[in-house]
Motif scaffolding. Structure first.
Motif, PDB file in Angstrom:
ATOM      1  N   HIS A 384      40.027 -50.979 -34.367  1.00  7.09           N
ATOM      2  CA  HIS A 384      40.149 -50.111 -33.201  1.00  7.09           C
ATOM      3  C   HIS A 384      41.354 -49.181 -33.355  1.00  7.09           C
ATOM      4  O   HIS A 384      41.272 -47.977 -33.063  1.00  7.09           O
ATOM      5  CB  HIS A 384      40.287 -50.948 -31.932  1.00  7.09           C
ATOM      6  N   ALA A 385      42.469 -49.717 -33.812  1.00  7.04           N
ATOM      7  CA  ALA A 385      43.667 -48.905 -34.004  1.00  7.04           C
ATOM      8  C   ALA A 385      43.437 -47.845 -35.073  1.00  7.04           C
ATOM      9  O   ALA A 385      43.882 -46.701 -34.935  1.00  7.04           O
ATOM     10  CB  ALA A 385      44.844 -49.795 -34.383  1.00  7.04           C
ATOM     11  N   LEU A 386      42.729 -48.214 -36.139  1.00  6.13           N
ATOM     12  CA  LEU A 386      42.434 -47.241 -37.195  1.00  6.13           C
ATOM     13  C   LEU A 386      41.584 -46.099 -36.644  1.00  6.13           C
ATOM     14  O   LEU A 386      41.825 -44.923 -36.951  1.00  6.13           O
ATOM     15  CB  LEU A 386      41.721 -47.933 -38.361  1.00  6.13           C
ATOM     16  N   ALA A 387      40.610 -46.429 -35.793  1.00  7.89           N
ATOM     17  CA  ALA A 387      39.774 -45.394 -35.186  1.00  7.89           C
ATOM     18  C   ALA A 387      40.605 -44.491 -34.274  1.00  7.89           C
ATOM     19  O   ALA A 387      40.426 -43.264 -34.247  1.00  7.89           O
ATOM     20  CB  ALA A 387      38.636 -46.042 -34.403  1.00  7.89           C
ATOM     21  N   GLN A 388      41.523 -45.072 -33.522  1.00  8.90           N
ATOM     22  CA  GLN A 388      42.388 -44.282 -32.659  1.00  8.90           C
ATOM     23  C   GLN A 388      43.302 -43.357 -33.473  1.00  8.90           C
ATOM     24  O   GLN A 388      43.530 -42.197 -33.099  1.00  8.90           O
ATOM     25  CB  GLN A 388      43.243 -45.203 -31.776  1.00  8.90           C
ATOM     26  N   LEU A 389      43.798 -43.858 -34.592  1.00  7.99           N
ATOM     27  CA  LEU A 389      44.651 -43.045 -35.453  1.00  7.99           C
ATOM     28  C   LEU A 389      43.864 -41.878 -36.044  1.00  7.99           C
ATOM     29  O   LEU A 389      44.362 -40.747 -36.109  1.00  7.99           O
ATOM     30  CB  LEU A 389      45.246 -43.920 -36.559  1.00  7.99           C
ATOM     31  N   ARG A 390      42.603 -42.133 -36.431  1.00  6.33           N
ATOM     32  CA  ARG A 390      41.748 -41.056 -36.944  1.00  6.33           C
ATOM     33  C   ARG A 390      41.507 -40.006 -35.864  1.00  6.33           C
ATOM     34  O   ARG A 390      41.536 -38.804 -36.132  1.00  6.33           O
ATOM     35  CB  ARG A 390      40.419 -41.632 -37.425  1.00  6.33           C
ATOM     36  N   ARG A 391      41.270 -40.462 -34.647  1.00  5.59           N
ATOM     37  CA  ARG A 391      41.030 -39.530 -33.555  1.00  5.59           C
ATOM     38  C   ARG A 391      42.260 -38.655 -33.316  1.00  5.59           C
ATOM     39  O   ARG A 391      42.148 -37.426 -33.167  1.00  5.59           O
ATOM     40  CB  ARG A 391      40.664 -40.296 -32.276  1.00  5.59           C
ATOM     41  N   MET A 392      43.438 -39.260 -33.300  1.00  2.00           N
ATOM     42  CA  MET A 392      44.658 -38.488 -33.075  1.00  2.00           C
ATOM     43  C   MET A 392      44.936 -37.542 -34.237  1.00  2.00           C
ATOM     44  O   MET A 392      45.434 -36.427 -34.041  1.00  2.00           O
ATOM     45  CB  MET A 392      45.842 -39.432 -32.840  1.00  2.00           C
ATOM     46  N   SER A 393      44.589 -37.955 -35.446  1.00  7.03           N
ATOM     47  CA  SER A 393      44.751 -37.065 -36.594  1.00  7.03           C
ATOM     48  C   SER A 393      43.837 -35.853 -36.478  1.00  7.03           C
ATOM     49  O   SER A 393      44.249 -34.719 -36.744  1.00  7.03           O
ATOM     50  CB  SER A 393      44.456 -37.825 -37.891  1.00  7.03           C
ATOM     51  N   ASP A 394      42.594 -36.078 -36.067  1.00  2.21           N
ATOM     52  CA  ASP A 394      41.659 -34.953 -35.877  1.00  2.21           C
ATOM     53  C   ASP A 394      42.160 -34.004 -34.793  1.00  2.21           C
ATOM     54  O   ASP A 394      42.064 -32.778 -34.923  1.00  2.21           O
ATOM     55  CB  ASP A 394      40.268 -35.481 -35.503  1.00  2.21           C
ATOM     56  N   GLU A 395      42.693 -34.566 -33.707  1.00  2.17           N
ATOM     57  CA  GLU A 395      43.177 -33.738 -32.603  1.00  2.17           C
ATOM     58  C   GLU A 395      44.422 -32.933 -32.986  1.00  2.17           C
ATOM     59  O   GLU A 395      44.554 -31.764 -32.609  1.00  2.17           O
ATOM     60  CB  GLU A 395      43.494 -34.618 -31.391  1.00  2.17           C
ATOM     61  N   ASP A 396      45.320 -33.569 -33.729  1.00  2.00           N
ATOM     62  CA  ASP A 396      46.604 -32.915 -34.023  1.00  2.00           C
ATOM     63  C   ASP A 396      46.541 -32.027 -35.256  1.00  2.00           C
ATOM     64  O   ASP A 396      47.371 -31.124 -35.406  1.00  2.00           O
ATOM     65  CB  ASP A 396      47.697 -33.969 -34.196  1.00  2.00           C
ATOM     66  N   GLY A 397      45.598 -32.302 -36.148  1.00  2.00           N
ATOM     67  CA  GLY A 397      45.387 -31.408 -37.271  1.00  2.00           C
ATOM     68  C   GLY A 397      46.180 -31.729 -38.523  1.00  2.00           C
ATOM     69  O   GLY A 397      47.008 -32.643 -38.575  1.00  2.00           O
ATOM     70  N   TYR A 398      45.898 -30.924 -39.527  1.00  3.56           N
ATOM     71  CA  TYR A 398      46.478 -31.080 -40.866  1.00  3.56           C
ATOM     72  C   TYR A 398      48.009 -31.008 -40.813  1.00  3.56           C
ATOM     73  O   TYR A 398      48.583 -30.190 -40.107  1.00  3.56           O
ATOM     74  CB  TYR A 398      45.920 -29.984 -41.773  1.00  3.56           C
ATOM     75  N   GLU A 399      48.656 -31.890 -41.579  1.00  5.22           N
ATOM     76  CA  GLU A 399      50.108 -31.954 -41.718  1.00  5.22           C
ATOM     77  C   GLU A 399      50.816 -32.453 -40.455  1.00  5.22           C
ATOM     78  O   GLU A 399      52.046 -32.438 -40.387  1.00  5.22           O
ATOM     79  CB  GLU A 399      50.696 -30.596 -42.122  1.00  5.22           C
ATOM     80  N   SER A 400      50.069 -32.890 -39.458  1.00 10.63           N
ATOM     81  CA  SER A 400      50.700 -33.468 -38.272  1.00 10.63           C
ATOM     82  C   SER A 400      51.187 -34.882 -38.591  1.00 10.63           C
ATOM     83  O   SER A 400      50.847 -35.459 -39.635  1.00 10.63           O
ATOM     84  CB  SER A 400      49.705 -33.523 -37.117  1.00 10.63           C
ATOM     85  N   LEU A 401      51.969 -35.454 -37.678  1.00 15.37           N
ATOM     86  CA  LEU A 401      52.433 -36.828 -37.864  1.00 15.37           C
ATOM     87  C   LEU A 401      51.248 -37.780 -37.980  1.00 15.37           C
ATOM     88  O   LEU A 401      51.223 -38.652 -38.862  1.00 15.37           O
ATOM     89  CB  LEU A 401      53.326 -37.234 -36.692  1.00 15.37           C
ATOM     90  N   ALA A 402      50.268 -37.620 -37.098  1.00 12.53           N
ATOM     91  CA  ALA A 402      49.099 -38.511 -37.138  1.00 12.53           C
ATOM     92  C   ALA A 402      48.347 -38.363 -38.459  1.00 12.53           C
ATOM     93  O   ALA A 402      47.872 -39.355 -39.028  1.00 12.53           O
ATOM     94  CB  ALA A 402      48.174 -38.211 -35.961  1.00 12.53           C
ATOM     95  N   TRP A 403      48.234 -37.133 -38.946  1.00 11.29           N
ATOM     96  CA  TRP A 403      47.544 -36.905 -40.227  1.00 11.29           C
ATOM     97  C   TRP A 403      48.269 -37.622 -41.358  1.00 11.29           C
ATOM     98  O   TRP A 403      47.640 -38.285 -42.196  1.00 11.29           O
ATOM     99  CB  TRP A 403      47.473 -35.397 -40.507  1.00 11.29           C
ATOM    100  N   HIS A 404      49.591 -37.495 -41.400  1.00 10.40           N
ATOM    101  CA  HIS A 404      50.365 -38.142 -42.466  1.00 10.40           C
ATOM    102  C   HIS A 404      50.267 -39.663 -42.377  1.00 10.40           C
ATOM    103  O   HIS A 404      50.133 -40.354 -43.406  1.00 10.40           O
ATOM    104  CB  HIS A 404      51.831 -37.700 -42.393  1.00 10.40           C
ATOM    105  N   GLU A 405      50.343 -40.196 -41.155  1.00  6.16           N
ATOM    106  CA  GLU A 405      50.263 -41.651 -41.012  1.00  6.16           C
ATOM    107  C   GLU A 405      48.873 -42.164 -41.401  1.00  6.16           C
ATOM    108  O   GLU A 405      48.745 -43.203 -42.053  1.00  6.16           O
ATOM    109  CB  GLU A 405      50.602 -42.053 -39.569  1.00  6.16           C
ATOM    110  N   LEU A 406      47.833 -41.440 -41.018  1.00  5.60           N
ATOM    111  CA  LEU A 406      46.486 -41.848 -41.396  1.00  5.60           C
ATOM    112  C   LEU A 406      46.323 -41.820 -42.912  1.00  5.60           C
ATOM    113  O   LEU A 406      45.744 -42.746 -43.507  1.00  5.60           O
ATOM    114  CB  LEU A 406      45.448 -40.929 -40.739  1.00  5.60           C
ATOM    115  N   ASP A 407      46.832 -40.771 -43.542  1.00  2.00           N
ATOM    116  CA  ASP A 407      46.750 -40.679 -45.000  1.00  2.00           C
ATOM    117  C   ASP A 407      47.466 -41.858 -45.650  1.00  2.00           C
ATOM    118  O   ASP A 407      46.956 -42.465 -46.608  1.00  2.00           O
ATOM    119  CB  ASP A 407      47.369 -39.352 -45.448  1.00  2.00           C
ATOM    120  N   HIS A 408      48.630 -42.207 -45.112  1.00  3.65           N
ATOM    121  CA  HIS A 408      49.397 -43.337 -45.641  1.00  3.65           C
ATOM    122  C   HIS A 408      48.625 -44.645 -45.483  1.00  3.65           C
ATOM    123  O   HIS A 408      48.525 -45.450 -46.415  1.00  3.65           O
ATOM    124  CB  HIS A 408      50.741 -43.410 -44.901  1.00  3.65           C
ATOM    125  N   VAL A 409      48.076 -44.852 -44.295  1.00  2.00           N
ATOM    126  CA  VAL A 409      47.316 -46.073 -44.031  1.00  2.00           C
ATOM    127  C   VAL A 409      46.097 -46.188 -44.938  1.00  2.00           C
ATOM    128  O   VAL A 409      45.840 -47.244 -45.525  1.00  2.00           O
ATOM    129  CB  VAL A 409      46.885 -46.129 -42.538  1.00  2.00           C
TER     130      VAL A 409
END
Length: 415
Positions: A384-409
């Motif tokens: 569930h947390a992984l799905a939420q992180l993906r959603r926030m990455s999509d919303e915030d876009g490329y090079e955002s904090l969420a994008w970087h954290e998702l890439d790391h995870v």
């Protein structure tokens, strides 16, 4: 247009003008003409702010100006270092620059600026601090303005200039001389302080420097304690201090100092140095007395260092240490809480109490906290947390904090 921008102090406009020039022009005659105008019309403060690492700074001369000598005379140490990094200068030029900077060392910079500019004692003077970015040291800018509108300016970074040039010329200097330069303003964020610390670390054998610093950790002057404690802390940041032959001596000295030090900044550096000389993965039980310290800076240092990295016992701490970290993660100060939470997130520690904490954070209102918490849970296999992180990455876009954290995870989970 560019002249007006320089007179107005509009750094962004001058950068736009330079970036619009053909590449060869930025580094050639046109770029040199702009640099000369910047020096004459904008002053050393404007020049140091303009010419950062990403800006085309042309090799000299800039009209009648010899850039290394001009920057040295005006105390623009950060710009001088950039120039000399890109364009190594002759020994003769370096010595002229050194003489120009040394002429300011035995005088009050404001009085000397008034003398050189012909300003009267009653003419207005302003002081402010300049820094090229949040991680760079800062320079004190002094500007005198006369009644008829003329002005003159200097950056009070001449001690940093001298320190840099002495190292390039391989001229002798002692640690005590470098310490005295740092203490001139006693400003830990200043160019003078930073250059002195860098020179002490780079020009002398590490063990001798440790012995020298250790002998001054209890000095009556708090600025001396701050400098030497910070020096020891910085000396450990490469991760090799734990293997130094004098590491045991360092731990003994630092352990005694952490019990006696009353100054917040010096104590934080002592704690950081102690962690650096300690075995990676060792839980630093010596830090437990500071968990309830009223100063958030001290609690934050404890939160970031008590587990002392990954590996060994730090990955599976005893219950009282885990409870300590969880309490720090709930600290009333947001910075302390964020530091402790980050230390837990990126560790190998797991368990119901930590997951409960992260779940509560992920359900909160602070976007950055939610991203960090989702990262921590996703790393522990929470779909569930992984799905939420993906959603926030999509919303915030490329090079955002969420994008970087998702890439790391995703990289870690793929291993």
């Amino acid at each position: 247009m560019v002249i007006e921008a320089i007179r107005d102090g509009d750094v962004a406009a001058v950068r736009r003008y330079l970036s619009a020039l053909p590449h060869e022009a930025q580094w050639g005659d046109e770029g040199r003409a702009v640099a000369g105008a910047v020096a004459l019309l904008g002053g050393p403060g404007f020049a140091q702010l303009l010419y950062e690492a990403s800006t085309a700074v042309p090799s000299g001369p800039w009209g009648e100006i010899d850039p290394p000598v001009w920057t040295a005379e005006h105390g623009a140490s950060e710009l001088l270092e950039l120039l000399l990094h890109r364009y190594p200068a002759s020994e003769a030029t370096l010595r002229r620059a050194l003489d120009a900077a040394r002429a300011w060392l035995g005088v009050d910079p404001e009085a000397e600026l008034r003398r050189r500019s012909g300003a009267a004692d009653g003419d207005a003077v302003t002081r402010d601090h300049l820094t090229t970015d949040e991680y760079a040291p800062r320079a004190l800018r002094i500007r005198v303005r006369t009644a008829d509108g003329r002005w003159a300016e200097v950056l009070a970074g001449h001690r940093a200039v001298v320190t840099v040039l002495e190292q390039l010329l391989e001229l002798p200097v002692t640690r005590d001389e470098l310490l005295a330069r740092a203490l001139w303003s006693a400003d830990q964020e200043s160019c003078d302080w930073s250059a002195a610390r860098h020179a002490v670390m780079g020009r002398f054998p590490a063990e001798e420097t440790f012995r020298w610093a250790a002998g001054r950790l209890a000095d009556a002057d708090v600025a001396v304690r701050r400098f030497t404690a910070e020096l020891l802390h910085f000396s450990t940041l490469g991760g090799e201090a734990v293997d130094a032959p004098y590491a045991a001596d360092a731990l003994l000295v630092l352990r005694g100092r952490m019990a006696a030090e009353t100054d917040t900044e010096a104590l934080c550096s002592v704690l950081g140095a102690y962690a650096g000389f300690s075995e990676i993965g060792a839980i630093l039980h010596e830090f437990l007395p500071f968990v309830e310290d009223p100063r958030p800076e001290v609690r934050g240092r404890v939160a970031g260092e008590i587990l002392n990295g990954r590996g060994g016992p730090a990955d599976d701490p005893p219950p009282h240490i885990l409870q300590t970290m969880l309490s720090l993660a709930r600290d009333r100060d947001p910075a302390v809480s964020a530091t402790a939470t980050a230390a837990l997130i990126y560790s190998a520690i797991d368990g119901p109490a930590l997951r409960e904490l992260l779940a509560a954070r992920m359900a909160g209102d602070d976007r950055e906290v939610r991203i960090r918490a989702a990262t921590g849970l996703a790393l522990r296999g929470d779909a569930h947390a992984l799905a939420q992180l993906r959603r926030m990455s999509d919303e915030d876009g490329y090079e955002s904090l969420a994008w970087h954290e998702l890439d790391h995870v995703e990289r870690l989970l793929a291993r």
